[in-house]
Design a protein around this motif. Sequence first.
Motif, PDB file in Angstrom:
ATOM      1  N   LEU A   1      18.581  39.301  39.136  1.00 28.17           N
ATOM      2  CA  LEU A   1      19.294  41.000  37.857  1.00 28.17           C
ATOM      3  C   LEU A   1      19.637  41.589  39.055  1.00 28.17           C
ATOM      4  N   ILE A   2      20.045  42.097  40.074  1.00 25.70           N
ATOM      5  CA  ILE A   2      20.685  43.139  40.484  1.00 25.70           C
ATOM      6  C   ILE A   2      21.885  42.792  40.889  1.00 25.70           C
ATOM      7  N   THR A   3      21.421  41.683  41.275  1.00 30.41           N
ATOM      8  CA  THR A   3      22.964  40.587  41.692  1.00 30.41           C
ATOM      9  C   THR A   3      23.640  40.499  40.403  1.00 30.41           C
ATOM     10  N   LEU A   4      23.013  40.143  39.075  1.00 31.81           N
ATOM     11  CA  LEU A   4      23.932  39.835  38.296  1.00 31.81           C
ATOM     12  C   LEU A   4      24.555  41.201  38.188  1.00 31.81           C
ATOM     13  N   ALA A   5      23.798  42.151  37.874  1.00 29.33           N
ATOM     14  CA  ALA A   5      24.557  43.202  37.555  1.00 29.33           C
ATOM     15  C   ALA A   5      25.780  44.526  38.135  1.00 29.33           C
ATOM     16  N   PHE A   6      25.513  43.723  39.350  1.00 27.07           N
ATOM     17  CA  PHE A   6      26.289  44.407  40.236  1.00 27.07           C
ATOM     18  C   PHE A   6      27.751  43.651  39.867  1.00 27.07           C
ATOM     19  N   SER A   7      28.034  41.926  39.882  1.00 21.30           N
ATOM     20  CA  SER A   7      28.402  40.940  39.191  1.00 21.30           C
ATOM     21  C   SER A   7      29.073  42.051  37.930  1.00 21.30           C
ATOM     22  N   GLN A   8      28.549  41.990  36.844  1.00 18.46           N
ATOM     23  CA  GLN A   8      29.172  42.565  35.772  1.00 18.46           C
ATOM     24  C   GLN A   8      30.191  43.670  35.788  1.00 18.46           C
ATOM     25  N   MET A   9      29.578  44.502  36.812  1.00 19.11           N
ATOM     26  CA  MET A   9      30.255  45.725  37.258  1.00 19.11           C
ATOM     27  C   MET A   9      31.500  45.271  37.649  1.00 19.11           C
ATOM     28  N   PHE A  10      32.059  44.404  38.921  1.00 22.55           N
ATOM     29  CA  PHE A  10      33.150  44.294  38.954  1.00 22.55           C
ATOM     30  C   PHE A  10      34.019  43.113  38.227  1.00 22.55           C
ATOM     31  N   TYR A  11      33.783  42.380  36.971  1.00 19.63           N
ATOM     32  CA  TYR A  11      34.283  41.459  35.707  1.00 19.63           C
ATOM     33  C   TYR A  11      34.495  42.544  35.349  1.00 19.63           C
ATOM     34  N   GLY A  12      34.112  43.397  35.002  1.00 22.33           N
ATOM     35  CA  GLY A  12      34.653  44.688  33.648  1.00 22.33           C
ATOM     36  C   GLY A  12      35.576  45.170  34.507  1.00 22.33           C
ATOM     37  N   ALA A  13      35.482  45.775  35.859  1.00 22.34           N
ATOM     38  CA  ALA A  13      36.642  46.420  36.617  1.00 22.34           C
ATOM     39  C   ALA A  13      37.801  45.740  36.809  1.00 22.34           C
ATOM     40  N   ALA A  14      37.548  44.381  36.590  1.00 19.66           N
ATOM     41  CA  ALA A  14      38.796  43.545  36.635  1.00 19.66           C
ATOM     42  C   ALA A  14      39.332  43.429  35.359  1.00 19.66           C
ATOM     43  N   ILE A  15      38.562  43.290  34.708  1.00 15.93           N
ATOM     44  CA  ILE A  15      39.396  43.456  33.327  1.00 15.93           C
ATOM     45  C   ILE A  15      39.879  45.041  32.651  1.00 15.93           C
ATOM     46  N   LYS A  16      39.640  46.153  33.380  1.00 19.07           N
ATOM     47  CA  LYS A  16      39.745  47.589  32.741  1.00 19.07           C
ATOM     48  C   LYS A  16      40.947  47.838  33.409  1.00 19.07           C
ATOM     49  N   LEU A  17      40.845  47.740  34.785  1.00 18.10           N
ATOM     50  CA  LEU A  17      42.485  48.011  35.748  1.00 18.10           C
ATOM     51  C   LEU A  17      43.151  47.899  35.934  1.00 18.10           C
ATOM     52  N   ARG A  18      44.328  48.420  35.318  1.00 20.73           N
ATOM     53  CA  ARG A  18      46.110  48.239  35.506  1.00 20.73           C
ATOM     54  C   ARG A  18      46.246  47.519  36.834  1.00 20.73           C
ATOM     55  N   TRP A  19      46.082  47.918  37.587  1.00 19.78           N
ATOM     56  CA  TRP A  19      46.999  47.084  39.088  1.00 19.78           C
ATOM     57  C   TRP A  19      45.864  46.000  39.495  1.00 19.78           C
ATOM     58  N   THR A  20      45.483  45.377  38.342  1.00 17.51           N
ATOM     59  CA  THR A  20      44.504  43.608  38.711  1.00 17.51           C
ATOM     60  C   THR A  20      45.570  43.147  37.106  1.00 17.51           C
ATOM     61  N   ASN A  21      46.068  43.697  36.546  1.00 11.47           N
ATOM     62  CA  ASN A  21      46.649  43.418  35.117  1.00 11.47           C
ATOM     63  C   ASN A  21      45.450  42.695  34.035  1.00 11.47           C
ATOM     64  N   GLY A  22      43.991  43.449  34.212  1.00 12.96           N
ATOM     65  CA  GLY A  22      43.634  43.438  33.576  1.00 12.96           C
ATOM     66  C   GLY A  22      43.416  41.725  33.092  1.00 12.96           C
ATOM     67  N   SER A  23      42.604  41.816  31.641  1.00 14.97           N
ATOM     68  CA  SER A  23      42.185  40.067  31.359  1.00 14.97           C
ATOM     69  C   SER A  23      43.746  38.428  31.616  1.00 14.97           C
ATOM     70  N   ASP A  24      44.730  39.405  31.223  1.00 16.75           N
ATOM     71  CA  ASP A  24      45.772  38.654  31.939  1.00 16.75           C
ATOM     72  C   ASP A  24      45.249  37.290  33.846  1.00 16.75           C
ATOM     73  N   GLY A  25      45.046  38.422  34.302  1.00 12.80           N
ATOM     74  CA  GLY A  25      45.228  37.730  36.016  1.00 12.80           C
ATOM     75  C   GLY A  25      46.790  38.351  37.108  1.00 12.80           C
ATOM     76  N   MET A  26      46.278  38.186  37.223  1.00 13.97           N
ATOM     77  CA  MET A  26      47.473  38.412  38.989  1.00 13.97           C
ATOM     78  C   MET A  26      48.138  36.509  38.965  1.00 13.97           C
ATOM     79  N   SER A  27      49.116  36.651  39.403  1.00 18.79           N
ATOM     80  CA  SER A  27      50.149  35.544  39.726  1.00 18.79           C
ATOM     81  C   SER A  27      50.887  35.794  40.480  1.00 18.79           C
ATOM     82  N   GLY A  28      51.611  34.575  41.337  1.00 13.39           N
ATOM     83  CA  GLY A  28      51.975  34.598  42.785  1.00 13.39           C
ATOM     84  C   GLY A  28      51.625  34.336  43.634  1.00 13.39           C
ATOM     85  N   ILE A  29      50.472  34.376  43.414  1.00 13.01           N
ATOM     86  CA  ILE A  29      49.837  33.981  45.105  1.00 13.01           C
ATOM     87  C   ILE A  29      50.218  33.450  45.967  1.00 13.01           C
TER      88      ILE A  29
END
Length: 334
Positions: A135-163
């Motif tokens: 459960l605690i590993t799941l909680a950490f994973s969800q924290m990073f998942y939420g950060a990836a959605i909210k942070l501007r420099w990760t382009n939110g839920s649209d993701g990042m392209s051009g890799i």
Amino acid sequence: MSTEVTCTKTKGLDVPGLLPLVVPRRAYAVLFALLAIGICALPSFASGYAVTLAVEVMIAGVFASGINLLTGYTGLVSLGQAMFLGLGGYGIAICTALLGWPLWISAPVTLVVVAMIAAAIGAVCTRTRGVEFLLITLAFSQMFYGAAIKLRWTNGSDGMSGIPRPDLSWLGVSADNPVIFYYYVLAVAVLALLVLWRIVTSPFGSILVGIRENERRMMSMGYAVANYKIGSFALAAVVCAVAGILQSQYAYFVNPDAMSWQMSGEGVLMVIIGGANVILGPFVGAAVFVVVKQALSLITDEYHLFFGIFFMLVVAFFRGGILGAASAVIGKRR
């Protein structure tokens, strides 16, 4: 009383941790050689779809191998390993697409950062065990998942392209070619396989198995169990990050879905299907998982239901996964 932890060796085949089949050494060598030749020659006789499917299998196999090191060998069942899959993809995207660094610098930097983050998270998570650890590993994973959605420099839920894919112009080829990229992923997967095999057959790997079997006894023998568990957690995270880098290069894209708990669950399923405690188990499980899922999706839109039934049948009739069941059958015949 000796405090040395030893690896169990099978009769006939003495390759601890690689494959649990009780077969003569010569038969094993022939089987492995034929398999290697088939994999290397696959693009020459298979369709483009089959090559693409094989790339997906290898990437999934690397990801599941990271989970297997933590779950199968150390006995720590995690539902958070997808966070490191996503961190690998986002790390390479940030370094290359945003910062403009070359890939040969971006990849090592990403893996080092992931290892440091994993060590910090592991120091917290490994203080728990069982369901609490899950459960605690799941909680950490969800924290990073939420950060990836909210942070501007990760382009939110649209993701990042051009890799970018690796620059292989010095070899006169381009990694944008599906066949060349297949061999690139194959080389990375083989390297990851060899590194993991060396880890689990080393004294370090034997101690991890001892922790899985009887943690209290290992502590009474004087081993720093907490440090070994953190080390296993960090190593598993780095392997998952390698899969994340490959996945993002394969799609030229990464989004928060790579960090979802469903992705972690799929990795655990691959380990169970193929066979835990075996280096090749996750790759076998990944092959079965990807191929069966693709086949069912072509037949019906409700393929998740039928795949669930398939998974239950595997658990019910293949104790120890596909490789474990094969080992038991061959052992009885011998």
